[in-house]
Design a protein around this motif. Structure first.
Motif, PDB file in Angstrom:
ATOM      1  N   GLN A 222       0.814  -1.220   0.000  1.00 33.08           N
ATOM      2  CA  GLN A 222       0.000   0.000   0.000  1.00 33.08           C
ATOM      3  C   GLN A 222       0.848   1.271   0.000  1.00 33.08           C
ATOM      4  OE1 GLN A 222      -3.382   0.390  -0.080  1.00 33.08           O
ATOM      5  NE2 GLN A 222      -3.717  -1.799  -0.345  1.00 33.08           N
ATOM      6  N   GLY A 225       0.661   4.997   2.667  1.00 32.91           N
ATOM      7  CA  GLY A 225      -0.539   4.833   3.489  1.00 32.91           C
ATOM      8  C   GLY A 225      -1.008   6.138   4.108  1.00 32.91           C
ATOM      9  N   ARG A 243      -5.344  -1.897   5.293  1.00 34.33           N
ATOM     10  CA  ARG A 243      -4.413  -0.995   4.592  1.00 34.33           C
ATOM     11  C   ARG A 243      -3.227  -0.658   5.483  1.00 34.33           C
ATOM     12  NH1 ARG A 243      -9.211   1.533   2.384  1.00 34.33           N
ATOM     13  NH2 ARG A 243      -9.166   3.161   3.977  1.00 34.33           N
ATOM     14  N   GLN A 246      -0.438  -3.168   5.442  1.00 32.79           N
ATOM     15  CA  GLN A 246       0.373  -3.248   4.224  1.00 32.79           C
ATOM     16  C   GLN A 246       1.017  -1.915   3.857  1.00 32.79           C
ATOM     17  OE1 GLN A 246       0.983  -6.027   2.591  1.00 32.79           O
ATOM     18  NE2 GLN A 246      -0.367  -7.295   3.849  1.00 32.79           N
ATOM     19  N   SER A 247       1.060  -0.968   4.787  1.00 34.35           N
ATOM     20  CA  SER A 247       1.620   0.349   4.454  1.00 34.35           C
ATOM     21  C   SER A 247       2.719   0.750   5.432  1.00 34.35           C
ATOM     22  CB  SER A 247       0.511   1.413   4.469  1.00 34.35           C
ATOM     23  OG  SER A 247       0.054   1.632   5.791  1.00 34.35           O
TER      24      SER A 247
END
Length: 499
Positions: A222, A225, A243, A246-247
Motif C-alpha cells: 500500500q 498509506g 491498509r 500493508q503500508s
C-alpha cells in the motif's frame, strides 16, 4: 467528552537538556538537539514525528527531498498540524490513537503498561518501581508506546472484538486468546537504528523517505498509506486496518493495541495483528538478514551493546547491499547524511524482554539499551569500512581468547568457570567501549591514524589482561600456577598492526 490536552500545544515530548515540549515546539525550535527519555520512548516518539513528517511532505525523489530541506519540512509539518489540530486531543470525542468502542474491555492501571513498574505479586526492590499516578503528559507516552511496543500476555482483554466475525482474538478452543507481541519488539526485543544529525529537525529530515525509496524496499503493497489519526480503523480487520497492515504508516504507528484512557487507567485489548520480519514485513529501522533459509533480525542485547553491531548495520557498504543485514533506515539515511552533513550519529536502541508461555516481561538481565556512534562523512568509504571490520574481528578474537583462558584457569583449579568467564568477557567489552569512538574515527589510511590504531591495540590488549587479572587471582601457589599456565598472549595481535 470535552476535548482537552492537545498534543500539539501541550508539553509532553521529552527533549534532551530541555524538558518537555509540545509537537508545535518540536517543529518550531531549531535548537532542540535530540529526544530524551528511555530508548523505547525515543523510538516511539521519533516514529510519530516521522509519521507526521511523511504525512505532511513525502518527496518523490532525492532532488525534491534536498530542495525541501530541514526548515522547509518543519514548516510543512506545522501547517499539517494546524490542519489536523482537532485529531490530537488526548481526551475528547476522537481521542488521539484511541478507540472509544473498546470501552467494554476491562480497565488496567497505568503500572501494567510500564515494564519497570512492579504490579501484581512482583517484588518491589527499589523506590522507583512503586506504581504512582501519571500526569497527562506521561499518559500520552504510554498510549504511544503501546502502539508498537506492547508486550504479549494476558493483560489484553480479548473478549471484546470490534470486527464482526474476526477470529484473531480467539484461541483454538474459541476462548479469548492472550495478546500478541507488538511488531516493534517481537519475541525478544528488536534493535532499532536511525541516522541522527546535530539537531532534531535535521534528524527528522535525514530519516524522511522518498516515494522512490519506499518503492525500492518492495515491502509495502500500500506504499506510504494514511496516518491513523486521519482515518482510524473501526475494528481489527476492517478495510482501514488491512491498509495499515500493508503500508509504511502502519509500521510507524502500528495500532497493535486498541486503548481508551480513563481517569486512573486504560481499557486495553489487542488491535491490528501485524506480520513480522519472517513474513517479509518489518519496521524499516530494524536490521534483517534475508540471505539464509530463514530471515534473521538483530536483537537488543544488554550484554552486547548496540555499538558492537556497527559492522552488521553498515555491511551494505562493502557488499553492495546484496547480502548481510539490511536496515533500510540506515541505508537511506546514511547516503543523505554523507551528502549533506559534515558529521552525524548512528543511534541504536531497544528493549530486551523474556517470554514464557506467551507472557512477555522484563526480568533478569533484560533491560533497555542504547548507544550512538559519531561518524565523519568524509571518512565513509569501502577501505574505511574494511579497516573497521578488521579491527572489530580482532577485538572479537581477543574476547574469545579471554573467555577460553579464564575457563582454562578455573579448569586447572577444578572449579566451574563458565559464568565467571562470561563476566570477564563482559568486563573486557565494557572497557573497550570507552575507546571505540576513537577507533571509528581512525580507520582511514594515513600515518596519524595508523599510529593511533597502534596505541589503541595496546590499550585493548591491556583491557584483556586487566579483565583476566580481575577474575583470575594469583595469590596461592595453585592459583599462580593456573594463572601463568593460562595467561593470554596478545603478541600476535600487536605484531599484526606493527607489520
Amino acid at each position: 467528552m470535552e476535548n482537552r490536552f492537545n498534543l500539539i500545544d501541550e508539553p509532553w515530548i521529552p527533549i534532551a537538556d530541555y524538558g518537555k515540549a509540545s509537537l508545535k515546539e518540536v517543529f518550531h525550535n531549531k535548537n532542540f538537539q535530540s529526544l530524551g527519555g528511555n530508548p523505547v520512548q525515543k523510538i516511539a516518539v521519533f516514529k510519530l514525528l516521522l509519521a507526521i513528517a511523511q504525512s505532511a511532505a513525502t518527496p518523490q525523489n532525492e532532488t525534491e527531498w534536498q530542495a525541501l530541506g530541514a526548515e522547509g519540512l518543519a514548516q510543512k509539518c506545522l501547517d499539517y498540524l494546524d490542519k489536523w489540530h482537532d485529531r490530537f486531543y488526548l481526551y475528547g470525542h476522537k481521542p488521539f490513537l484511541q478507540m472509544p468502542a473498546i470501552s467494554a474491555a476491562r480497565t488496567l492501571s497505568f503500572g501494567a503498561f510500564l515494564p519497570e513498574i512492579s504490579t501484581g505479586n512482583t517484588t518491589v526492590l527499589i523506590q522507583s518501581q512503586i506504581e504512582r499516578g501519571l500526569p497527562e503528559s506521561d499518559q500520552a507516552l504510554v498510549v504511544l508506546m503501546q502502539m508498537g511496543f506492547a508486550l504479549s500476555g494476558k493483560k489484553t482483554d480479548n473478549s471484546v472484538v470490534l470486527s464482526e466475525g474476526y477470529a484473531g482474538k480467539r484461541n483454538d478452543k474459541g476462548k479469548p486468546s492472550t495478546g500478541r507481541t507488538g511488531p516493534s519488539v517481537a519475541h525478544m526485543g528488536l534493535l532499532h537504528s536511525f541516522v541522527m544529525a546535530n539537531s532534531l529537525q535535521n534528524s527528522i529530515w535525514l530519516n524522511l523517505l522518498t516515494t522512490k525509496e519506499l518503492d525500492n524496499t518492495s515491502i509495502f503493497q500500500q506504499g506510504l498509506g494514511v496516518a491513523p489519526w486521519e482515518e482510524m480503523p473501526a475494528g481489527e480487520a476492517c478495510t482501514v486496518a488491512q491498509r495499515l497492515q500493508q503500508s509504511y504508516m502502519g509500521r510507524l504507528i502500528p495500532l497493535c493495541r486498541f486503548c481508551l484512557l480513563t481517569e486512573d487507567g486504560m481499557h486495553y485489548s489487542e488491535g491490528i495483528a501485524h506480520a513480522n520480519y519472517k513474513d517479509g514485513i518489518q519496521d524499516l529501522s530494524v536490521a534483517v538478514n534475508s540471505s539464509g533459509k530463514e530471515p534473521k533480525a538483530l536483537w537488543t542485547d544488554p550484554e552486547k551493546r548496540p555499538w558492537r553491531e556497527l559492522n552488521s548495520l553498515l555491511s551494505f557498504i562493502a557488499q553492495g547491499g546484496s547480502q548481510g543485514f539490511q536496515c533500510w533506515q540506515i541505508r537511506f539515511g546514511l547516503e543523505k547524511a554523507v551528502n549533506t552533513q559534515e558529521i552525524f550519529n548512528l543511534w541504536s536502541g531497544g528493549l530486551r524482554v523474556s517470554s514464557n508461555a506467551g507472557e512477555q516481561y522484563v526480568s533478569g538481565s533484560d533491560d533497555a539499551v542504547e548507544s550512538g556512534i559519531t561518524i565523519y562523512s568524509k571518512a565513509i568509504n569501502e577501505s574505511w569500512f574494511d579497516q573497521l571490520k578488521a579491527e572489530m574481528t580482532e577485538l572479537d578474537n581477543l574476547a574469545k581468547t579471554l573467555y577460553g583462558r579464564v575457563m582454562g584457569y578455573f579448569k586447572d583449579l577444578t572449579v566451574e568457570g563458565k559464568s565467571i568467564a562470561a563476566n570477564a568477557t563482559n568486563l573486557f567489552w565494557q572497557l573497550c567501549e570507552r575507546d571505540f569512538q576513537t577507533l571509528v574515527e581512525h580507520c582511514d589510511y594515513n600515518e596519524e591514524s595508523n599510529q593511533i590504531r597502534k596505541q589503541l591495540r595496546r590499550k585493548f590488549a591491556g583491557y584483556q589482561r586487566q579483565a583476566y587479572d580481575h577474575y583470575c587471582p594469583n595469590e596461592t601457589a595453585r592459583q599462580i600456577d593456573a594463572w601463568a599456565h593460562n595467561l593470554p598472549n596478545y603478541s600476535k595481535y600487536l605484531a599484526m598492526e606493527a607489520s
